[in-house]
Design a protein around this motif. Structure first.
Motif, PDB file in Angstrom:
ATOM      1  N   GLN A  51       0.826  -1.202   0.000  1.00  0.00           N
ATOM      2  CA  GLN A  51       0.000   0.000   0.000  1.00  0.00           C
ATOM      3  C   GLN A  51       0.866   1.261   0.000  1.00  0.00           C
ATOM      4  O   GLN A  51       0.530   2.261  -0.633  1.00  0.00           O
ATOM      5  N   LEU A  52       1.988   1.216   0.721  1.00  0.00           N
ATOM      6  CA  LEU A  52       2.903   2.363   0.721  1.00  0.00           C
ATOM      7  C   LEU A  52       3.466   2.626  -0.665  1.00  0.00           C
ATOM      8  O   LEU A  52       3.583   3.778  -1.108  1.00  0.00           O
ATOM      9  N   VAL A  53       3.836   1.560  -1.376  1.00  0.00           N
ATOM     10  CA  VAL A  53       4.378   1.699  -2.728  1.00  0.00           C
ATOM     11  C   VAL A  53       3.346   2.310  -3.661  1.00  0.00           C
ATOM     12  O   VAL A  53       3.628   3.219  -4.442  1.00  0.00           O
ATOM     13  N   ALA A  59       1.431   9.535  -5.834  1.00  0.00           N
ATOM     14  CA  ALA A  59       1.932  10.875  -5.547  1.00  0.00           C
ATOM     15  C   ALA A  59       2.888  11.347  -6.640  1.00  0.00           C
ATOM     16  O   ALA A  59       2.834  12.493  -7.089  1.00  0.00           O
ATOM     17  N   VAL A  60       3.782  10.448  -7.069  1.00  0.00           N
ATOM     18  CA  VAL A  60       4.726  10.809  -8.139  1.00  0.00           C
ATOM     19  C   VAL A  60       3.987  11.137  -9.426  1.00  0.00           C
ATOM     20  O   VAL A  60       4.328  12.096 -10.138  1.00  0.00           O
ATOM     21  N   LEU A  61       2.974  10.349  -9.752  1.00  0.00           N
ATOM     22  CA  LEU A  61       2.204  10.600 -10.974  1.00  0.00           C
ATOM     23  C   LEU A  61       1.489  11.940 -10.913  1.00  0.00           C
ATOM     24  O   LEU A  61       1.420  12.676 -11.909  1.00  0.00           O
ATOM     25  N   LEU A  62       0.956  12.282  -9.739  1.00  0.00           N
ATOM     26  CA  LEU A  62       0.274  13.565  -9.596  1.00  0.00           C
ATOM     27  C   LEU A  62       1.246  14.719  -9.794  1.00  0.00           C
ATOM     28  O   LEU A  62       0.943  15.691 -10.496  1.00  0.00           O
ATOM     29  N   VAL A  63       2.426  14.608  -9.175  1.00  0.00           N
ATOM     30  CA  VAL A  63       3.432  15.664  -9.334  1.00  0.00           C
ATOM     31  C   VAL A  63       3.861  15.770 -10.796  1.00  0.00           C
ATOM     32  O   VAL A  63       3.994  16.867 -11.348  1.00  0.00           O
ATOM     33  N   ALA A  64       4.079  14.624 -11.447  1.00  0.00           N
ATOM     34  CA  ALA A  64       4.495  14.629 -12.854  1.00  0.00           C
ATOM     35  C   ALA A  64       3.423  15.267 -13.731  1.00  0.00           C
ATOM     36  O   ALA A  64       3.733  16.001 -14.671  1.00  0.00           O
ATOM     37  N   THR A  65       2.172  14.998 -13.428  1.00  0.00           N
ATOM     38  CA  THR A  65       1.072  15.583 -14.210  1.00  0.00           C
ATOM     39  C   THR A  65       1.055  17.095 -14.084  1.00  0.00           C
ATOM     40  O   THR A  65       0.892  17.823 -15.073  1.00  0.00           O
TER      41      THR A  65
END
Length: 215
Positions: A51-53, A59-65
């Motif tokens: 779940q942590l992964v 979160a990374v995908l949101l920042v990248a978007t």
């Protein structure tokens, strides 16, 4: 003794109770434990590594978007600005070249039409200067019997600042006059200043006087 036996027989309850108390084992504390009631409010959650992964990836995908969206808008804005600047340069060059062709087309029989072309698209201040110099130009054109036609070559924006464009227009001019009745051809450069903030009016013209020979 008989009396005691009789009493015991007459009161069996006390004896039986004592025997029962001796026979009954003491309750084990482990047996008497009961499960703690659940806390009010619901279940307790346990977070797993998986779940942590997943959370980290989201979160990374949101920042990248967000970053991609910003970069796209910035790049798009730069492209739009470059396209607008190129379109403005092209328009300035067209205005300058068209003016130069008109100014270089001369017939000594009709200098008024030529003066009209000289003043076309210019500011009121520049047009007033042409009006002032018109009699002097007639004194050159009429005795020379000057005629000329122009073929546009190219134009180029030399600089721009605050909407003020400095443009060179290049022409091939074919002319006839009393000195060269067979005609002559020359390349003429007009240096023009245009004001985009004033409907692309021409504020200054330099160079075409070099086309006219001295008397």
């Amino acid at each position: 003794m008989a009396s005691t036996t009789e009493q015991t027989a007459a009161n069996p309850t006390a004896t039986d109770q004592a025997a029962t108390d001796q026979a009954a084992p003491e309750p084990n504390s482990a047996d008497t434990r009961t499960a703690a009631p659940p806390r009010a409010g619901g279940k307790s959650w346990q977070v797993t590594p998986a779940q942590l992964v997943v959370t980290a990836v989201i979160a990374v995908l949101l920042v990248a978007t967000v970053v991609f969206g910003y970069l796209y808008r910035s790049a798009r804005s730069d492209i739009d600005d470059a396209a607008a600047a190129a379109a403005a340069d092209k328009h300035a060059e067209e205005v300058a070249l068209n003016y130069a062709v008109g100014a270089s087309t001369i017939d000594f029989h009709d200098t008024k039409s030529w003066l009209t072309r000289l003043e076309a698209g210019t500011t009121a201040q520049l047009a007033a200067k042409f009006d002032t110099t018109a009699p002097q130009l007639d004194q050159v054109l009429l005795p020379l019997q000057w005629t000329s036609t122009a073929t546009p070559l190219s134009a180029a924006v030399l600089s721009e600042s605050g909407g003020i464009y400095h443009v060179n227009a290049y022409l091939t001019v074919t002319s006839t006059n009393a000195q060269t009745p067979a005609g002559a051809q020359s390349t003429v450069t007009y240096a023009l200043t245009l004001d985009r903030n004033n409907d692309w009016k021409i504020t200054d013209v330099g160079g075409p006087q070099n086309m006219l020979p001295k008397r």
